[in-house]
Design a protein around this motif. Structure first.
Motif, short mmCIF file in Angstrom:
data_model
loop_
_atom_site.label_atom_id
_atom_site.label_comp_id
_atom_site.label_asym_id
_atom_site.label_seq_id
_atom_site.Cartn_x
_atom_site.Cartn_y
_atom_site.Cartn_z
N ASN A 6 -3.77 -50.55 -34.31
CA ASN A 6 -3.98 -49.27 -33.62
C ASN A 6 -3.92 -49.45 -32.11
O ASN A 6 -3.43 -48.59 -31.38
N GLN A 7 -4.41 -50.60 -31.63
CA GLN A 7 -4.36 -50.87 -30.19
C GLN A 7 -2.93 -51.15 -29.73
O GLN A 7 -2.49 -50.66 -28.70
N SER A 8 -2.20 -51.96 -30.50
CA SER A 8 -0.84 -52.33 -30.11
C SER A 8 0.17 -51.21 -30.36
O SER A 8 1.11 -51.02 -29.58
N LEU A 9 -0.03 -50.49 -31.48
CA LEU A 9 0.94 -49.46 -31.90
C LEU A 9 0.21 -48.15 -32.17
O LEU A 9 -0.02 -47.76 -33.32
N PRO A 10 -0.20 -47.43 -31.10
CA PRO A 10 -1.01 -46.22 -31.28
C PRO A 10 -0.35 -45.12 -32.12
O PRO A 10 -1.03 -44.26 -32.67
N LYS A 11 0.99 -45.17 -32.25
CA LYS A 11 1.70 -44.16 -33.05
C LYS A 11 1.52 -44.39 -34.56
O LYS A 11 1.82 -43.51 -35.37
N LEU A 12 1.05 -45.58 -34.93
CA LEU A 12 1.02 -45.94 -36.35
C LEU A 12 0.11 -45.03 -37.16
O LEU A 12 0.42 -44.71 -38.32
N ASN A 13 -1.01 -44.58 -36.58
CA ASN A 13 -1.92 -43.69 -37.31
C ASN A 13 -1.19 -42.44 -37.78
O ASN A 13 -1.29 -42.05 -38.95
N LYS A 14 -0.40 -41.82 -36.88
CA LYS A 14 0.37 -40.63 -37.25
C LYS A 14 1.46 -40.96 -38.28
O LYS A 14 1.69 -40.21 -39.23
N ASP A 15 2.11 -42.12 -38.09
CA ASP A 15 3.16 -42.53 -39.04
C ASP A 15 2.60 -42.69 -40.45
O ASP A 15 3.23 -42.29 -41.43
N LEU A 16 1.40 -43.29 -40.54
CA LEU A 16 0.76 -43.47 -41.84
C LEU A 16 0.42 -42.13 -42.47
O LEU A 16 0.64 -41.92 -43.67
N ASP A 22 -6.76 -36.73 -43.46
CA ASP A 22 -7.75 -37.08 -42.43
C ASP A 22 -7.08 -37.32 -41.09
O ASP A 22 -5.92 -37.74 -41.02
N GLU A 23 -7.85 -37.09 -40.02
CA GLU A 23 -7.31 -37.25 -38.67
C GLU A 23 -7.03 -38.71 -38.35
O GLU A 23 -5.99 -39.08 -37.85
N ASP A 77 1.85 -39.26 -41.96
CA ASP A 77 3.09 -38.58 -42.38
C ASP A 77 3.69 -39.25 -43.62
O ASP A 77 4.09 -38.57 -44.57
N GLN A 78 3.74 -40.59 -43.59
CA GLN A 78 4.39 -41.32 -44.67
C GLN A 78 3.68 -41.14 -46.01
O GLN A 78 4.29 -40.93 -47.05
N PHE A 79 2.33 -41.23 -45.97
CA PHE A 79 1.57 -41.16 -47.21
C PHE A 79 0.91 -39.80 -47.43
O PHE A 79 0.10 -39.62 -48.35
#
Length: 389
Positions: free
Chosen positions: A134-144, A152-153, A146-148
């Motif tokens: 999450n620190q290195s790739l802050p976009k990953l939370n949104k990608d997860l 939850d926020e 969308d993907q799954f």
């Protein structure tokens, strides 16, 4: 239910396994598949892979014809699939003599992996990996999300993701190679070899992984330990069980006093664990691993514990409790223990100690109230209830 719906929709494997397989293919092969299905080859490789998945190409068709060069022989196809499984998916000796049999074996393998609850790294290691991702790739939370299709926020939480059967490898499979490289450099992870395997190894968190497998160590279950990512010799399991028991007692706030224990021990009498309560009061803990069901050697362990008791009493110590820790105890063993009038002995199952430890971590206590160790066979439900009051 998810697997049933997938079969209704004629999808042979979960998208995460489809994606994992596609990511192992060279870009020219991905382009070949994209061309065949009118997918824009100018897209990034990861985008082409997602489009191929959305196209609904059956996994069987993909592996039977779409991933090979034109004009390749059946023997070469089988060799290519074997190499893909062995080198890429880490599946040696794919079953089956025909190409169709091999593909069915791979589908069956993915079905078994999906049903399997093993994570491969410790839960703490998974949480640490998610936090640093999450620190290195802050976009990953949104990608997860969308993907799954998660509601939850914030979804970068191990327990939450595992509830949806989303494991560490499934997360890493979604990340592009440049982003993986950035994450590896940001967190000092080994760079040679397979990026994903290096990341998983980095976050394995061996001590917590062992603690999560505490009962399996007690049962000397080498096969389960190996499946859960732990490589250990059988000859080391007795000592490892003792070390893990010490770690749990330390975490419960006890003074595991090895120095004092070593002063008391003789060549003949060597107790495993001494918990020093102060004021010349101690708890003695003995650890026993078993391969077969039900620990039943009371006469042997009784002589051993009574010799420790005599040793402590000779040194003017008050024994508050003697604990025998093992994966389980036979009915005969429990009966013999109940009939014993010479020792203040309690039997503590490894699974009970693990549950008590988990409850203690969430409790208000800084030190475990040892007065709760008062049953012949320690009742973890009563203790957990007391801890959560």
């Amino acid at each position: 239910m998810v697997r049933l719906l997938r079969k209704v929709r004629k999808k042979e494997v979960a998208e995460k396994f489809y994606r994992r397989t596609l990511k192992l293919l060279r870009e020219p092969i991905i382009n070949q598949i994209a061309k065949e299905h009118n997918i824009d080859r100018k897209l990034a490789n990861s985008q082409k892979i997602e489009q191929i998945i959305k196209e609904g190409i059956s996994f069987t068709n993909l592996l039977s014809s779409e991933i090979y060069k034109q004009g390749i022989t059946l023997t070469e196809k089988k060799k290519t699939l074997n190499e893909l499984c062995e080198k890429g998916l880490n599946i040696p000796n794919l079953k089956g003599s025909t190409l169709e049999d091999k593909i069915n074996s791979l589908i069956e393998h993915f079905e078994n992996v999906e049903k399997d609850e093993k994570v491969g790294i410790s839960i703490d290691g998974f949480d640490k990996m998610l936090s640093e991702l999450n620190q290195s790739l802050p976009k990953l939370n949104k990608d997860l999300k969308d993907q799954f299709e998660l509601q939850d926020e914030y979804v970068m939480n191990a327990d939450f993701l595992l509830d949806y059967n989303i494991k560490p490898r499934d997360i890493l499979d979604l990340i592009t190679k440049p982003e993986l490289s950035k994450f590896i450099k940001d967190n000092g992870i080994k760079q040679r070899g397979d990026d994903i395997l290096n990341i998983l190894e980095h976050y394995k968190d061996v001590e917590n992984l062992y603690l999560e497998n505490y009962e399996n160590v007690g049962y000397r279950n080498l096969n389960l330990l190996k499946e859960n990512g732990i490589s250990v010799k059988e000859s080391e399991l007795g000592l490892k069980f003792e070390e893990l028991t010490k770690t749990i007692f330390k975490s419960l706030g006890f003074n595991v006093d090895d120095k004092f224990k070593n002063q008391l021990n003789t060549q003949k009498d060597m107790m495993d664990i001494l918990l020093n309560l102060g004021n010349n009061e101690i708890i003695i803990a003995e650890c026993k691993t078993i391969k077969e069901k039900g620990y039943n050697k009371f006469s042997t362990v009784s002589r051993q514990l009574k010799s420790y008791q005599s040793l402590a009493l000779k040194n003017n110590l008050r024994i508050v409790k003697i604990l025998l820790v093992a994966p389980e105890f036979s009915d005969d063993f429990i009966y013999d223990c109940e009939m014993d009038t010479e020792m203040n002995l309690s039997l503590l199952k490894a699974s009970s100690l693990s549950k008590i430890f988990e409850a203690f971590k969430e409790s208000k206590y800084q030190e475990f109230p040892h007065v709760l160790f008062r049953d012949i066979v320690i009742n973890e439900e009563r203790i957990i209830k007391a801890l959560t009051k």
